[in-house]
Write a protein that holds these residues in place. Structure first.
Motif: not given
Length: 561
Positions: A39-44
């Motif tokens: 639902e919430v995707n964080l790409f670093t």
């Protein structure tokens, strides 16, 4: 047939496709996002690895009313069922926090308000809709007319999501690019706590309590710990550089680079590109820096003789490396020597940090260098220890640069040994010069591995000597200035009107070759009549020095003309 234009600095997917720029197809990211639901995707990822272009691609794929021809012939177009279900079917909010900066909190807060206002203005259609209540229209008007309160700003993304969901009858996709830039700027300028509080509220309402959200994607360089701005956000899926999912979504693979070089008929330059720009490891994949590769191909397409340049390093500041080297103790400096020599070191790293923890220990700085691309990993042990290496020559060059600057500053700061060294040089005391230089060399970080050309090594020691000699403010020092039949490395004119000093620098790959190299330097000074400039200026008391270096040792030979 003319090759396509290269997208140097182009991060808008629509422009790139419509104006026929070369595109390395990363649309598989769309398929993988939908198939590996979060639902919430964080790409670093490190900077300049295609994050903004990928976010723009997502916007144009999902947004209602999109031009579907943008995706013709790309990988995603083969997923016909997926395209039918998702392409052009969702309202999309897309903001970039890259420009949220300022010397004080109010300036940065104003930049954030402007960013949000710009996105709200894309949806002015809401103001004329009968399904939007008067109170909700008032909310939008306050933002558009710069009458918004702090509470309005904090609730802006959630509220805009709600209104778009109400208007279109579809949940919203939220894209937040460079989410951590405001925190980085706030940390540097001293208003970190205020920015953390603002973003915690903005993200919390948009991502945690937002019933109008279909899914969200955030990108950034650092994975900021949940305790900082993602408090209570249990639906966050973090996809860092160590995650095997989406490992080909950012950066160019070997196959993609080979194809690019083949299209532009420059396959003979592949080995250079690999040495300078390859070496990053995301998940299980080795990747090149796309910013570097595109700029390099563009450069040599117009000038076949051009050499590789440090495009990524020069695209923004490298304060992290400088901060790290300034903080390094003797053990850390030994680790840096191993890294620059192409070796690996073993370290445990933290993948989530708050900015105010960065400087608390040298271990945290190791972690940040890893997550931001200055170091990469070539293996992970069972206990979670990473084998860290410098990825390529470009990054190695920035370490060398800052080490040189640090070293010169630290050494020159200590006036007493510098004065003693320069006094010995002035008196013709070659043994004193040799002792002084060897003491200095013993304190330095060695930055010259066996792969560097001899000329590069001589240049380093040449620059080192210049830095040391310039601690004497009354001395005139010139470098590589024509005299006689050549260009002596260094000519020194002290404040004594009759004196002059000529120095020629040599490098020896072996310690037992130092004396021979120093003698060779003396012969070169005599045979090429380097003293002519000084004689023409009336100097009659001239000392010549041949100084040979081998890593942290030197040999000095001196004669008086």
């Amino acid at each position: 047939m003319r090759n396509k234009l290269l997208p140097v600095g182009i991060d808008d997917f629509n422009k790139l496709r419509k104006e026929n720029f070369y595109y390395v197809d990363k649309t598989c990211l769309i398929r993988d996002l939908l198939n590996n639901w979060g639902e919430v995707n964080l790409f670093t990822r490190p900077r300049r690895f295609g994050k903004t272009l990928n976010m723009s691609m997502l916007k144009y794929f999902f947004e209602i009313g999109t031009d579907k021809s943008l995706f013709e012939g790309l990988v995603i177009s083969k997923e016909t069922a997926l395209c039918e279900e998702y392409m052009g079917k969702y309202p999309v909010i897309f903001i970039s926090l890259k420009g949220v900066d300022g010397l004080c909190f109010q300036d940065a807060y104003g930049a954030l308000r402007k960013t949000i206002r710009s996105e709200v203005s894309r949806f002015r259609i809401l103001l004329d809709s009968l399904v939007i209540s008067e109170d909700d229209r008032d909310f939008l008007e306050r933002i558009l007319h710069e009458d918004d309160s702090y509470a309005d700003v904090c609730d802006s993304l959630r509220m805009l999501s709600y209104l778009l969901n109400l208007y279109y009858g579809k949940k919203v996709i939220l894209l937040i690019d460079e989410y951590d830039v405001p925190l980085d700027k706030a940390y540097k300028h001293g208003y970190y706590k205020e920015m953390v509080s603002l973003l915690r509220s903005l993200f919390g309402q948009a991502l945690k309590t937002n019933n109008s959200l279909f899914f969200a994607v955030l990108t950034g360089c650092l994975r900021v710990s949940k305790e900082s701005i993602f408090t209570g956000l249990n639906n966050l899926k973090v996809l860092s550089i160590t995650d095997t999912r989406f490992d080909e979504g950012f950066g160019f693979t070997e196959t993609e680079v080979k194809t690019l070089f083949s299209v532009y008929n420059i396959e003979n330059r592949l080995s250079e590109a690999k040495e300078w720009y390859d070496g990053y490891r995301f998940g299980d994949k080795d990747v090149y820096c796309p910013w570097d590769v595109i700029n390099y191909v563009d450069l040599i397409s117009s000038n076949s003789k051009a050499r590789p340049e440090a495009f990524w390093i020069n695209s923004s500041g490298n304060d992290l490396v400088k901060r790290f080297i300034d903080k390094a103790d003797r053990n850390t400096r030994a680790d840096i020597e191993h890294l620059i020599a192409g070796e690996s070191i073993e370290r445990k790293v933290r993948l989530d940090l708050t900015y105010d923890e960065l400087d608390s220990t040298i271990d945290n700085l190791w972690s940040v260098l890893f997550t931001t691309g200055y170091l990469t990993q070539k293996g992970i042990r069972d206990d979670g220890t990473y084998s860290l290496v410098i990825p390529n020559r470009e990054v190695r060059e920035v370490f060398v640069l800052y080490i040189q600057e640090w070293f010169k500053e630290k050494i020159v700061e200590d006036k007493k040994p510098m004065s003693k060294l320069c006094r010995s040089l002035l008196d013709g005391d070659y043994e004193g010069v040799e002792r002084g230089l060897n003491t200095v060399l013993n304190q330095m970080i060695s930055v010259l591995d066996t792969k560097a050309r001899e000329g590069e090594k001589e240049n380093f020691y040449h620059g080192l000597l210049l830095g040391l000699l310039r601690s004497q403010e009354d001395w005139l020092i010139v470098s590589n200035r024509e005299s006689g039949d050549g260009y002596p490395d260094i000519i020194v004119e002290p404040d004594d009107i009759d004196k002059g000093i000529i120095i020629e620098v040599k490098y020896s790959p072996r310690f037992d070759g130092l004396e021979g190299a120093a003698d060779k330097a003396i012969r070169q000074i005599r045979e090429k009549r380097y003293s002519e400039k000084l004689y023409n200026e009336g100097k009659r008391d001239i000392l010549i020095y041949g100084i040979a270096f081998s890593r942290k040792r030197c040999k000095v030979v001196s004669e008086k003309l």
